[in-house]
Design a protein around this motif. Sequence first.
Motif, PDB file in Angstrom:
ATOM      1  N   GLY A  93      -7.157  16.335  -6.445  1.00  0.00           N
ATOM      2  CA  GLY A  93      -8.462  15.494  -6.266  1.00  0.00           C
ATOM      3  C   GLY A  93      -7.947  14.195  -5.697  1.00  0.00           C
ATOM      4  N   HIS A  94      -7.166  13.529  -6.596  1.00  0.00           N
ATOM      5  CA  HIS A  94      -6.673  12.082  -6.408  1.00  0.00           C
ATOM      6  C   HIS A  94      -5.958  12.129  -5.218  1.00  0.00           C
ATOM      7  N   LEU A  95      -5.248  13.024  -4.933  1.00  0.00           N
ATOM      8  CA  LEU A  95      -4.425  13.169  -3.718  1.00  0.00           C
ATOM      9  C   LEU A  95      -5.259  13.303  -2.498  1.00  0.00           C
ATOM     10  N   ARG A  96      -6.435  14.205  -2.517  1.00  0.00           N
ATOM     11  CA  ARG A  96      -7.137  14.292  -1.427  1.00  0.00           C
ATOM     12  C   ARG A  96      -8.024  12.860  -1.051  1.00  0.00           C
ATOM     13  N   GLY A  97      -8.014  12.247  -2.090  1.00  0.00           N
ATOM     14  CA  GLY A  97      -9.005  11.181  -1.993  1.00  0.00           C
ATOM     15  C   GLY A  97      -8.476   9.939  -1.122  1.00  0.00           C
ATOM     16  N   GLY A  98      -9.226   8.935  -1.180  1.00  0.00           N
ATOM     17  CA  GLY A  98      -8.719   7.676  -0.347  1.00  0.00           C
ATOM     18  C   GLY A  98      -7.674   6.931  -0.681  1.00  0.00           C
ATOM     19  N   ASP A  99      -7.022   7.150  -1.960  1.00  0.00           N
ATOM     20  CA  ASP A  99      -6.073   6.491  -2.502  1.00  0.00           C
ATOM     21  C   ASP A  99      -4.667   6.961  -1.744  1.00  0.00           C
ATOM     22  N   PHE A 100      -4.789   8.343  -1.633  1.00  0.00           N
ATOM     23  CA  PHE A 100      -3.510   9.007  -0.684  1.00  0.00           C
ATOM     24  C   PHE A 100      -4.073   9.509   0.579  1.00  0.00           C
ATOM     25  N   PHE A 101      -4.213  10.668   0.673  1.00  0.00           N
ATOM     26  CA  PHE A 101      -4.461  11.450   1.979  1.00  0.00           C
ATOM     27  C   PHE A 101      -5.743  11.078   2.649  1.00  0.00           C
ATOM     28  N   ASP A 102      -6.797  10.806   2.060  1.00  0.00           N
ATOM     29  CA  ASP A 102      -8.120  10.800   2.438  1.00  0.00           C
ATOM     30  C   ASP A 102      -8.193  12.130   3.395  1.00  0.00           C
ATOM     31  N   ALA A 103      -8.214  13.368   2.835  1.00  0.00           N
ATOM     32  CA  ALA A 103      -8.455  14.446   3.312  1.00  0.00           C
ATOM     33  C   ALA A 103      -9.692  14.886   4.108  1.00  0.00           C
ATOM     34  N   GLU A 104     -10.660  14.062   3.704  1.00  0.00           N
ATOM     35  CA  GLU A 104     -12.059  14.103   4.502  1.00  0.00           C
ATOM     36  C   GLU A 104     -12.232  13.561   5.795  1.00  0.00           C
ATOM     37  N   THR A 105     -11.346  12.371   5.939  1.00  0.00           N
ATOM     38  CA  THR A 105     -11.227  11.739   7.290  1.00  0.00           C
ATOM     39  C   THR A 105     -10.121  12.081   8.261  1.00  0.00           C
ATOM     40  N   PHE A 106      -8.916  12.393   7.434  1.00  0.00           N
ATOM     41  CA  PHE A 106      -7.677  13.057   8.179  1.00  0.00           C
ATOM     42  C   PHE A 106      -7.229  14.499   7.472  1.00  0.00           C
ATOM     43  N   GLY A 128      11.539  15.771  15.462  1.00  0.00           N
ATOM     44  CA  GLY A 128      10.131  15.911  16.010  1.00  0.00           C
ATOM     45  C   GLY A 128       9.281  14.653  15.223  1.00  0.00           C
ATOM     46  N   ASP A 129       7.936  14.901  15.645  1.00  0.00           N
ATOM     47  CA  ASP A 129       6.904  13.606  15.234  1.00  0.00           C
ATOM     48  C   ASP A 129       5.986  14.315  13.962  1.00  0.00           C
ATOM     49  N   LEU A 130       6.200  13.517  13.111  1.00  0.00           N
ATOM     50  CA  LEU A 130       5.247  13.788  11.909  1.00  0.00           C
ATOM     51  C   LEU A 130       3.971  13.031  11.826  1.00  0.00           C
ATOM     52  N   THR A 131       2.779  13.466  11.748  1.00  0.00           N
ATOM     53  CA  THR A 131       1.477  12.725  11.685  1.00  0.00           C
ATOM     54  C   THR A 131       0.689  13.029  10.440  1.00  0.00           C
ATOM     55  N   ILE A 132       0.685  11.822   9.634  1.00  0.00           N
ATOM     56  CA  ILE A 132      -0.170  11.775   8.443  1.00  0.00           C
ATOM     57  C   ILE A 132      -1.109  10.610   8.506  1.00  0.00           C
ATOM     58  N   LYS A 133      -2.371  10.905   8.455  1.00  0.00           N
ATOM     59  CA  LYS A 133      -3.414   9.769   8.421  1.00  0.00           C
ATOM     60  C   LYS A 133      -3.125   8.972   9.794  1.00  0.00           C
ATOM     61  N   ASP A 134      -3.275   9.755  10.821  1.00  0.00           N
ATOM     62  CA  ASP A 134      -3.050   9.184  12.416  1.00  0.00           C
ATOM     63  C   ASP A 134      -1.798   8.405  12.536  1.00  0.00           C
ATOM     64  N   VAL A 135      -1.056   8.321  11.709  1.00  0.00           N
ATOM     65  CA  VAL A 135       0.322   7.561  11.547  1.00  0.00           C
ATOM     66  C   VAL A 135       1.496   8.636  12.087  1.00  0.00           C
ATOM     67  N   THR A 136       2.183   8.401  13.170  1.00  0.00           N
ATOM     68  CA  THR A 136       3.106   9.383  13.933  1.00  0.00           C
ATOM     69  C   THR A 136       4.361   8.623  13.785  1.00  0.00           C
ATOM     70  N   GLY A 172       1.563   5.333   5.483  1.00  0.00           N
ATOM     71  CA  GLY A 172       0.410   4.488   5.109  1.00  0.00           C
ATOM     72  C   GLY A 172      -0.055   5.165   3.572  1.00  0.00           C
ATOM     73  N   LEU A 173       0.766   5.867   3.089  1.00  0.00           N
ATOM     74  CA  LEU A 173       0.505   6.457   1.498  1.00  0.00           C
ATOM     75  C   LEU A 173       1.189   5.343   0.515  1.00  0.00           C
ATOM     76  N   THR A 174       0.259   4.137   0.439  1.00  0.00           N
ATOM     77  CA  THR A 174       0.854   3.133  -0.704  1.00  0.00           C
ATOM     78  C   THR A 174       0.240   3.006  -1.893  1.00  0.00           C
ATOM     79  N   TRP A 175      -0.592   3.828  -2.177  1.00  0.00           N
ATOM     80  CA  TRP A 175      -1.314   3.772  -3.445  1.00  0.00           C
ATOM     81  C   TRP A 175      -0.092   3.774  -4.644  1.00  0.00           C
ATOM     82  N   ASN A 176      -0.196   3.046  -5.592  1.00  0.00           N
ATOM     83  CA  ASN A 176       0.765   2.802  -6.795  1.00  0.00           C
ATOM     84  C   ASN A 176       0.110   2.066  -8.105  1.00  0.00           C
ATOM     85  N   ALA A 177       0.685   2.306  -9.289  1.00  0.00           N
ATOM     86  CA  ALA A 177       0.248   1.495 -10.571  1.00  0.00           C
ATOM     87  C   ALA A 177       1.561   1.099 -11.028  1.00  0.00           C
ATOM     88  N   ALA A 178       1.753  -0.199 -11.704  1.00  0.00           N
ATOM     89  CA  ALA A 178       2.737  -0.438 -12.382  1.00  0.00           C
ATOM     90  C   ALA A 178       2.704   0.241 -13.911  1.00  0.00           C
TER      91      ALA A 178
END
Length: 202
Positions: A93-106, A128-136, A172-178
């Motif tokens: 669920g965390h991966l699908r959410g806005g912190d990571f992939f934002d699957a609902e939008t992308f 080739g070209d890999l596109t994730i979250k509209d970043v290619t 653009g998958l930059t979420w992290n925690a120290a």
Amino acid sequence: MGLFNRRSQENTAAVATLEVDPALAALTGDYVIDPAHSSIGFTVRHAMVTNVRGSFADHEGTLRLDGTDPSRSTASIDVKIASVDTGIADRDGHLRGGDFFDAETFPLMTFRSTGAAFLGGDTYRITGDLTIKDVTRPLSIDLEFNGSATDPYGNQRVGFEGGTDILRSDWGLTWNAALETGGVVVSDKVKLTFDISAIKQA
């Protein structure tokens, strides 16, 4: 058995020529990836000490194989982000959410090939070209050709497996925690893996 057999010729440049294998040239054609017998997965370091493995269960794609000239082969793959599965529902669920992939939008991750090359033996490189979250961004994948077979239903199949490493921050998958002990929860480097079975179309 590769798509080509390499035959050396003696000359001042020590140039090698490529002899087409007729059996593999016959594999030329259009293929559809069989998701029931294929997997697209990933491995990422967690908390600096262990690996988390996951996969995307819902994907589809097509291949155009040219057994006489691999450089003319192509691939197209669509992956549904919502199908991510690491074996833990909360993490998925965390991966699908806005912190990571934002699957609902992308909802899709896509790969569209732009080139292919024979590296020797059974190994090929597809770019080739890999596109994730509209970043290619460009991506190269080294694949091993595992052979071909006719299954019990009369389908002609080919198989490939391989992988590549990416930096998730490039897409653009930059979420992290120290961590208190130093380092971060999720590494930037991610290993992508592909195990593909594809069926030739009539």
